[in-house]
Design a protein around this motif. Structure first.
Motif, short mmCIF file in Angstrom:
data_model
loop_
_atom_site.label_atom_id
_atom_site.label_comp_id
_atom_site.label_asym_id
_atom_site.label_seq_id
_atom_site.Cartn_x
_atom_site.Cartn_y
_atom_site.Cartn_z
N ARG A 197 0.83 -1.20 0.00
CA ARG A 197 0.00 0.00 0.00
C ARG A 197 0.86 1.25 0.00
N MET A 198 0.31 2.31 -0.55
CA MET A 198 0.97 3.61 -0.59
C MET A 198 0.33 4.51 0.47
N HIS A 199 1.11 4.90 1.44
CA HIS A 199 0.62 5.74 2.52
C HIS A 199 1.19 7.14 2.35
N VAL A 200 0.35 8.03 1.86
CA VAL A 200 0.79 9.35 1.41
C VAL A 200 0.45 10.39 2.48
N GLU A 201 1.50 10.94 3.10
CA GLU A 201 1.28 12.02 4.05
C GLU A 201 1.27 13.35 3.31
N LEU A 202 0.19 14.09 3.46
CA LEU A 202 0.05 15.39 2.82
C LEU A 202 0.59 16.45 3.78
N LYS A 203 1.65 17.13 3.34
CA LYS A 203 2.32 18.09 4.20
C LYS A 203 1.56 19.42 4.17
N ARG A 235 0.93 27.91 9.58
CA ARG A 235 1.79 28.68 8.67
C ARG A 235 1.29 28.51 7.24
N PRO A 236 0.12 29.02 6.94
CA PRO A 236 -0.48 28.80 5.62
C PRO A 236 0.35 29.35 4.47
N GLU A 237 1.24 30.29 4.76
CA GLU A 237 2.07 30.85 3.68
C GLU A 237 3.08 29.84 3.15
N LEU A 238 3.32 28.76 3.89
CA LEU A 238 4.32 27.78 3.46
C LEU A 238 3.73 26.67 2.59
N GLY A 239 2.47 26.35 2.77
CA GLY A 239 1.92 25.18 2.10
C GLY A 239 0.85 25.51 1.09
N TRP A 258 -4.75 22.41 14.51
CA TRP A 258 -4.38 21.23 13.73
C TRP A 258 -5.55 20.25 13.59
N LEU A 259 -6.47 20.28 14.53
CA LEU A 259 -7.51 19.26 14.60
C LEU A 259 -8.80 19.69 13.92
#
Length: 308
Positions: free
Chosen positions: A135-141, A146-150, A208-209
Motif C-alpha cells: 500500500r501507498m501511505h501518502v502524508e500530505l504536508k 503557517r499557511p504561507e508555506l503550504g 491542527w484538529l
C-alpha cells in the motif's frame, strides 16, 4: 496477531529518504506499506519532501535551473515557490547532518546523483516492481499555523487523490495528515480510502484538529480522531501507553504507531495492540516479527533485464 510493517519515507535509516532508491530498497526488504510525504510545487506538481522548505539536511544545491535564476540557491526556500525543474537540480541522495550525533548518518547508505521524485514517479516504480500488494501511505504536508508555506489543503488533497486514482491505487492507499482538515476533505472525495489521523504533542490543539477541541472529548484524542473522519489513529510512539491503546480500541480505530526503530519498544507496542509500526529500519522490525513467529511481508525481487 497480524501487525504490519510500514517503511518510513522508504527506509530512512538505510537509504536516502523519500527517494526512488529508498523505496526500492524498502520493497526489496519487504514492507506492507510505503510511507511518503508530498508537497505541491509552484507549477502544481506533487513532489516528495518531508519539509515545506527545502531541507539543508536532505538536499544540497548543485546548480541553478537556468542562468541567473534569482531564486538560486534553493535550499531554505519554500517548496511552493520553486518549480519542479528547480527542485530537480537538487542533490537529495546524500545526507548532510547538522551535527555528529545525527542518528541516521552512520547507517544511511548515500546514493549520489539522486533527484527529488514526483508522486507519479514513485507510483510508477512500485508498479514496475509488481508490488501490487504494497500500500501507498501518502502524508500530505500542510501546516495550518503557517499557511504561507503550504498549498491550499483542498487543492493538495484533490491532486493527490487524482494521482492515486490515475494509477488505480485508491483501494491500496491511505491519506495521512497532521492537518485534520485534510481528513475531512479526503472523506468527501474518496470515502473508501483509508485516512490516518496523525498526532504528536505539538499538534494536539484545535488549529491542527480541524477546529475540534480535546476538552469536548474529555481529552480523548482517539475519539476526536474518529469524529474528524480518521479511520486509523497514528500517534508518535512516545504518546502510546495502555490508556491510549484502550481509548483507540474504544473508538474502534486501529493504532499505527510512528516512528519505531528499537525492537524493544516495538515489542512493547505490539503487546499494547498496535496494528502497525512505521519504521526507519524495516530490517530490524522484520527480525522482531520473525522472532515472534509472525508472518513478514514479502520481499520483492526487482524485475531485471536478462538480455538475449
Amino acid at each position: 496477531m497480524h501487525a504490519e510493517i510500514h517503511g518510513h519515507r522508504g527506509a530512512r535509516g538505510l537509504r536516502p529518504e523519500n527517494t526512488l532508491p529508498g523505496f526500492a530498497h524498502a520493497l526489496e526488504l519487504g514492507v506492507d506499506a510505503l510511507e511518503l510525504d508530498v508537497a505541491l510545487t509552484a507549477d502544481r506538481r506533487l513532489v516528495l519532501t518531508h519539509d515545506l522548505t527545502v531541507s539543508p539536511i536532505t538536499s544540497a544545491d548543485v546548480r541553478p535551473a537556468f542562468h541567473d535564476d534569482p531564486l538560486f540557491p534553493y535550499v531554505g526556500r519554500p517548496v511552493r515557490e520553486l518549480t519542479l525543474a528547480q527542485l530537480h537540480t537538487l542533490e537529495v541522495g546524500v545526507r548532510l547532518p547538522r551535527h555528529e550525533n545525527d542518528r541516521f548518518a552512520p547507517t544511511q547508505v548515500p546514493v549520489p546523483n539522486t533527484r527529488m521524485p514526483t508522486l507519479g514517479a514513485v507510483l510508477g516504480l512500485v508498479d514496475a516492481y509488481g508490488a501490487h500488494g504494497v500500500r501507498m501511505h501518502v502524508e500530505l504536508k500542510s501546516d495550518p499555523t503557517r499557511p504561507e508555506l503550504g498549498a491550499d489543503p483542498r487543492e493538495l488533497t484533490e491532486r493527490v487523490i487524482a494521482e492515486l486514482d490515475r494509477h488505480r491505487r485508491l483501494d491500496r492507499a491511505a491519506i495521512l495528515s497532521f492537518d485534520w482538515r485534510i481528513l475531512e476533505i479526503a472523506r468527501s472525495l474518496a470515502p473508501a480510502t483509508r485516512r490516518y489521523a496523525l498526532i504528536e504533542r505539538a499538534t494536539m490543539d484545535s488549529a491542527w484538529l480541524n477546529g475540534l477541541r480535546l476538552d469536548d472529548f474529555d481529552g480523548d484524542i482517539a475519539a476526536a480522531a474518529a469524529a474528524a473522519g480518521g479511520t486509523t489513529i497514528s500517534p508518535e510512539h512516545v504518546l502510546v501507553d495502555a490508556e491510549f491503546a484502550r481509548r483507540a480500541e474504544k473508538a474502534d480505530l486501529p493504532m499505527v504507531v510512528w516512528t519505531v526503530n528499537e525492537p524493544g519498544r516495538a515489542a512493547e507496542l505490539l503487546d499494547l495492540g498496535a496494528a502497525g509500526l512505521v519504521t526507519d529500519y524495516p530490517d530490524r522490525i522484520r527480525a522482531l516479527w520473525a522472532e515472534r513467529g509472525m508472518p513478514t511481508p514479502e520481499s520483492i525481487t526487482p524485475m531485471r533485464h536478462t538480455g538475449t
